[in-house]
Design a protein around this motif. Sequence first.
Motif, PDB file in Angstrom:
ATOM      1  N   ALA A   1       0.725  -1.307  -0.146  1.00  0.00           N
ATOM      2  CA  ALA A   1      -0.098   0.124  -0.036  1.00  0.00           C
ATOM      3  C   ALA A   1       0.907   1.261   0.088  1.00  0.00           C
ATOM      4  O   ALA A   1       0.420   2.345  -0.460  1.00  0.00           O
ATOM      5  CB  ALA A   1      -0.839  -0.098   1.266  1.00  0.00           C
ATOM      6  N   THR A   2       2.039   1.139   0.374  1.00  0.00           N
ATOM      7  CA  THR A   2       2.959   2.342   0.312  1.00  0.00           C
ATOM      8  C   THR A   2       3.360   2.675  -1.116  1.00  0.00           C
ATOM      9  O   THR A   2       3.877   3.672  -1.250  1.00  0.00           O
ATOM     10  CB  THR A   2       4.154   2.354   1.244  1.00  0.00           C
ATOM     11  N   LEU A   3       3.225   1.786  -2.022  1.00  0.00           N
ATOM     12  CA  LEU A   3       3.416   2.052  -3.403  1.00  0.00           C
ATOM     13  C   LEU A   3       2.491   2.918  -4.080  1.00  0.00           C
ATOM     14  O   LEU A   3       1.027   2.681  -3.675  1.00  0.00           O
ATOM     15  CB  LEU A   3       3.591   0.656  -4.166  1.00  0.00           C
ATOM     16  N   PRO A   4       2.772   3.855  -4.856  1.00  0.00           N
ATOM     17  CA  PRO A   4       1.933   4.611  -5.483  1.00  0.00           C
ATOM     18  C   PRO A   4       0.920   3.591  -6.366  1.00  0.00           C
ATOM     19  O   PRO A   4       1.359   2.670  -6.866  1.00  0.00           O
ATOM     20  CB  PRO A   4       2.545   5.719  -6.376  1.00  0.00           C
TER      21      PRO A   4
ATOM     22  N   GLY B   1      -0.266   2.115  -9.845  1.00  0.00           N
ATOM     23  CA  GLY B   1       0.581   1.771 -10.948  1.00  0.00           C
ATOM     24  C   GLY B   1       1.716   1.261 -10.796  1.00  0.00           C
ATOM     25  O   GLY B   1       2.696   0.869 -11.840  1.00  0.00           O
ATOM     26  N   ASP B   2       2.327   1.231  -9.442  1.00  0.00           N
ATOM     27  CA  ASP B   2       3.495   0.579  -9.447  1.00  0.00           C
ATOM     28  C   ASP B   2       3.525  -0.717  -8.771  1.00  0.00           C
ATOM     29  O   ASP B   2       2.608  -1.300  -8.243  1.00  0.00           O
ATOM     30  CB  ASP B   2       4.391   1.432  -8.184  1.00  0.00           C
ATOM     31  N   GLN B   3       4.671  -1.703  -9.137  1.00  0.00           N
ATOM     32  CA  GLN B   3       4.841  -2.888  -8.603  1.00  0.00           C
ATOM     33  C   GLN B   3       6.021  -3.307  -7.849  1.00  0.00           C
ATOM     34  O   GLN B   3       6.908  -2.633  -8.197  1.00  0.00           O
ATOM     35  CB  GLN B   3       4.650  -4.119  -9.813  1.00  0.00           C
ATOM     36  N   LEU B   4       6.056  -4.198  -7.016  1.00  0.00           N
ATOM     37  CA  LEU B   4       7.138  -4.621  -6.343  1.00  0.00           C
ATOM     38  C   LEU B   4       7.520  -6.143  -6.592  1.00  0.00           C
ATOM     39  O   LEU B   4       6.683  -7.020  -6.724  1.00  0.00           O
ATOM     40  CB  LEU B   4       6.685  -4.695  -4.650  1.00  0.00           C
TER      41      LEU B   4
ATOM     42  N   GLY C   1      -2.426   4.157   1.251  1.00  0.00           N
ATOM     43  CA  GLY C   1      -1.789   4.598   0.007  1.00  0.00           C
ATOM     44  C   GLY C   1      -0.765   5.663   0.187  1.00  0.00           C
ATOM     45  O   GLY C   1       0.158   5.922  -0.756  1.00  0.00           O
TER      46      GLY C   1
END
Lengths: 212, 118
Positions: free
Chosen positions: B23-26, B28-31, B118
């Motif tokens: 959830a800390t990723l904006p 549209g981003d993936q880890l 988010g």
Amino acid sequence: MEPREAARVLAQTQADARRSLDFRAPWVSLVAAVVVLAGFGIVWLDVRNQHPFTGPSPASLVFFYGLIALRIATVIYAYARARTGVSGHSVKVQRDEAVVMSGVLLVCYLALIGIANSGSHHGAGFYWSLFLNGTLIALAAVWAGRCAIHKRWHEVALTVPVALIAALAAIAGPRGMWLVNGVGLCVLLLANAAIGTWQRRATRTHTVRTGA
Amino acid sequence: MTAEALDPLIHVPARLQIMAALATLPDGDQLSFKRLQDMLELTPGNLITHLRKLEEAGYLATSKTGSGPASRTSVALTHDGRHALEIYATTLRGLLNGVSAGPAASGSHLDRHGASPG
């Protein structure tokens, strides 16, 4: 899992993840503060007794650019470490930003070359002030605009003073501008590092206290 | 309100950590799987098990790029997953306020961190 424990896990994980993914760590600002103070400081020591001003010596410029290279290297290292494994929209945005800023830098240099070759005659102080302060103001203005569009207000608050310091440095003259930029940017970066450290500590302390 | 009001799928330490970290990723981003594993210090088997459960619920999406040893699996929260975590955090805050027995249980840190994952 008790609600309080769940709250602690949630807050702690988010704080850790944010810290881990953020390449603008306080230590990066701290390194930058030392770099600008040393870089601008050595050039100021070199030119402060020049009457008339003829410009920094090649040795001090080598030192200055060497420190700029060190600054760029630490940012690249911090970025690579923080953003490993991250992909998607924000990575593309950051790449675009790097291209835009490189473009601004290139335009500044080309404009300077154009002015130097335009046939008008100015002293060394004019060109060095344009080169240094003009470039800083242009970079800061473009970056501040970009950050404002994306509502990254913390970065706007950090970038606008850069332009103001450079403007103040331009007034300080060809010798004093190196000192004003060095001290001004150093103080700004130290403040940024201190705020970053305080925010991280406040989050950690609050999380531990609440989860205890 | 009791702890049973919390989404049981998220209310497991490892899955809560996965959701919170993603959830800390904006948007549209993936880890990558590897980075997520390093961040949470979970074993690959354990992480895969929890990711599957969250993916089956539609809370996260995985994507694989490349093939063979160079292949890479990436994970991201879906819109539903982000929404589910927001509801979870809100419910948790309500529970903490309800059981508040002192300043430590005020849930104020959730006001700052949990309410907007988010």
